[in-house]
Design a protein around this motif. Structure first.
Motif, PDB file in Angstrom:
ATOM      1  N   ARG A  68       0.820  -1.208   0.000  1.00 55.23           N
ATOM      2  CA  ARG A  68       0.000   0.000   0.000  1.00 55.23           C
ATOM      3  C   ARG A  68       0.852   1.255   0.000  1.00 55.23           C
ATOM      4  O   ARG A  68       0.429   2.291  -0.472  1.00 55.23           O
ATOM      5  CB  ARG A  68      -0.911   0.014   1.226  1.00 55.23           C
ATOM      6  N   ASN A  98       2.236   2.877  -4.738  1.00 55.23           N
ATOM      7  CA  ASN A  98       1.195   2.515  -5.688  1.00 55.23           C
ATOM      8  C   ASN A  98       1.732   1.548  -6.725  1.00 55.23           C
ATOM      9  O   ASN A  98       2.877   1.660  -7.163  1.00 55.23           O
ATOM     10  CB  ASN A  98       0.643   3.768  -6.378  1.00 55.23           C
ATOM     11  N   SER A 140       2.448  -0.056 -10.219  1.00 53.36           N
ATOM     12  CA  SER A 140       2.711   0.499 -11.547  1.00 53.36           C
ATOM     13  C   SER A 140       2.839  -0.649 -12.538  1.00 53.36           C
ATOM     14  O   SER A 140       3.733  -1.486 -12.408  1.00 53.36           O
ATOM     15  CB  SER A 140       4.003   1.316 -11.516  1.00 53.36           C
ATOM     16  N   LYS A 178      -1.616   2.888 -14.174  1.00 53.27           N
ATOM     17  CA  LYS A 178      -2.260   2.615 -12.885  1.00 53.27           C
ATOM     18  C   LYS A 178      -3.696   2.116 -12.994  1.00 53.27           C
ATOM     19  O   LYS A 178      -4.272   1.712 -12.000  1.00 53.27           O
ATOM     20  CB  LYS A 178      -2.261   3.888 -12.031  1.00 53.27           C
ATOM     21  N   LYS A 179      -4.289   2.130 -14.169  1.00 53.97           N
ATOM     22  CA  LYS A 179      -5.716   1.844 -14.305  1.00 53.97           C
ATOM     23  C   LYS A 179      -5.976   0.682 -15.255  1.00 53.97           C
ATOM     24  O   LYS A 179      -5.177   0.371 -16.136  1.00 53.97           O
ATOM     25  CB  LYS A 179      -6.469   3.079 -14.835  1.00 53.97           C
ATOM     26  N   TYR A 233     -11.026   1.632 -13.716  1.00 50.27           N
ATOM     27  CA  TYR A 233     -10.851   1.420 -12.274  1.00 50.27           C
ATOM     28  C   TYR A 233      -9.370   1.410 -11.914  1.00 50.27           C
ATOM     29  O   TYR A 233      -8.535   1.032 -12.738  1.00 50.27           O
ATOM     30  CB  TYR A 233     -11.388   0.041 -11.862  1.00 50.27           C
ATOM     31  N   SER A 234      -9.091   1.725 -10.661  1.00 45.04           N
ATOM     32  CA  SER A 234      -7.790   1.380 -10.092  1.00 45.04           C
ATOM     33  C   SER A 234      -7.890  -0.103  -9.731  1.00 45.04           C
ATOM     34  O   SER A 234      -9.002  -0.653  -9.649  1.00 45.04           O
ATOM     35  CB  SER A 234      -7.502   2.207  -8.838  1.00 45.04           C
ATOM     36  N   LEU A 235      -6.770  -0.752  -9.490  1.00 47.19           N
ATOM     37  CA  LEU A 235      -6.805  -2.169  -9.094  1.00 47.19           C
ATOM     38  C   LEU A 235      -7.596  -2.359  -7.799  1.00 47.19           C
ATOM     39  O   LEU A 235      -8.384  -3.298  -7.676  1.00 47.19           O
ATOM     40  CB  LEU A 235      -5.391  -2.717  -8.909  1.00 47.19           C
ATOM     41  N   THR A 236      -7.402  -1.463  -6.856  1.00 48.22           N
ATOM     42  CA  THR A 236      -8.081  -1.581  -5.568  1.00 48.22           C
ATOM     43  C   THR A 236      -9.588  -1.405  -5.731  1.00 48.22           C
ATOM     44  O   THR A 236     -10.369  -2.177  -5.175  1.00 48.22           O
ATOM     45  CB  THR A 236      -7.519  -0.568  -4.562  1.00 48.22           C
ATOM     46  N   GLY A 274      -5.129  -3.959  -3.959  1.00 47.46           N
ATOM     47  CA  GLY A 274      -5.617  -4.448  -5.243  1.00 47.46           C
ATOM     48  C   GLY A 274      -4.723  -5.463  -5.939  1.00 47.46           C
ATOM     49  O   GLY A 274      -5.222  -6.456  -6.474  1.00 47.46           O
TER      50      GLY A 274
END
Length: 167
Positions: free
Chosen positions: A87, A90, A92, A120-121, A129-132, A147
């Motif tokens: 966490r 981020n 990549s 990142k998306k 979305y972001s992975l999370t 994520g």
């Protein structure tokens, strides 16, 4: 109360040997120094053994085997530590050598795929979305998650790729 003073002395010794071993967290803008150390149990025992040798009381030193509960607690602590590291930085796709346009799969159902759209998306069902955010949507959880622990690229977990590459 004597044990507490002894405990403080041991902490002082460790801090003088290597102050970087102390667990230090930044929480709400404040630095919190904790009494935990980033060292193996064997290294901790070695320090205590050296102190016992200096004082001529090695006969009082006892090494206990970890109980099943302690082993489970240690595994959980390592998972939490790993998750905190994940966490902290981020994820990549670029640093993990995953190009835009590549597909990743969801952990619980490999038929669920998302397409990498930038560093990142990802895109899933025509939404970005972001992975999370996507992991939370697919798993239905409301709490904070990492994520990359929910997706694979070519059969390998994203968090494992990041760890393997050291990014």
């Amino acid at each position: 109360m004597l044990w507490y003073l002894s405990d403080l002395k041991i902490h002082s010794i460790i801090d003088r040997i290597n102050p970087n071993l102390r667990s230090i967290e930044n929480f709400d803008g404040k630095t919190r120094v904790r009494e935990f150390y980033a060292m193996t149990p064997e290294n901790a025992y070695g320090i205590l053994e050296a102190i016992a040798e200096i004082h001529g009381c090695t006969d009082k030193l006892k090494l206990y085997e970890m109980t099943e509960n302690e082993m489970q607690a240690e595994e959980l602590a390592q998972e939490i530590d790993s998750e905190n590291c994940e966490r902290a930085a981020n994820f990549s796709f670029g640093k993990c050598n995953i190009a835009v346009g590549e597909e990743i799969t969801y952990c619980d159902d490999e038929s669920i795929k998302a397409k990498v759209v930038d560093d990142k998306k990802v895109e899933y069902e025509d939404e970005i979305y972001s992975l999370t955010a996507l992991a939370k949507r697919l798993s239905g959880v409301k709490y904070s998650i990492a994520g990359p622990r929910f997706f694979k690229y070519k059969g390998e977990w994203l968090n494992d790729i990041r760890q393997r590459l050291g990014v």
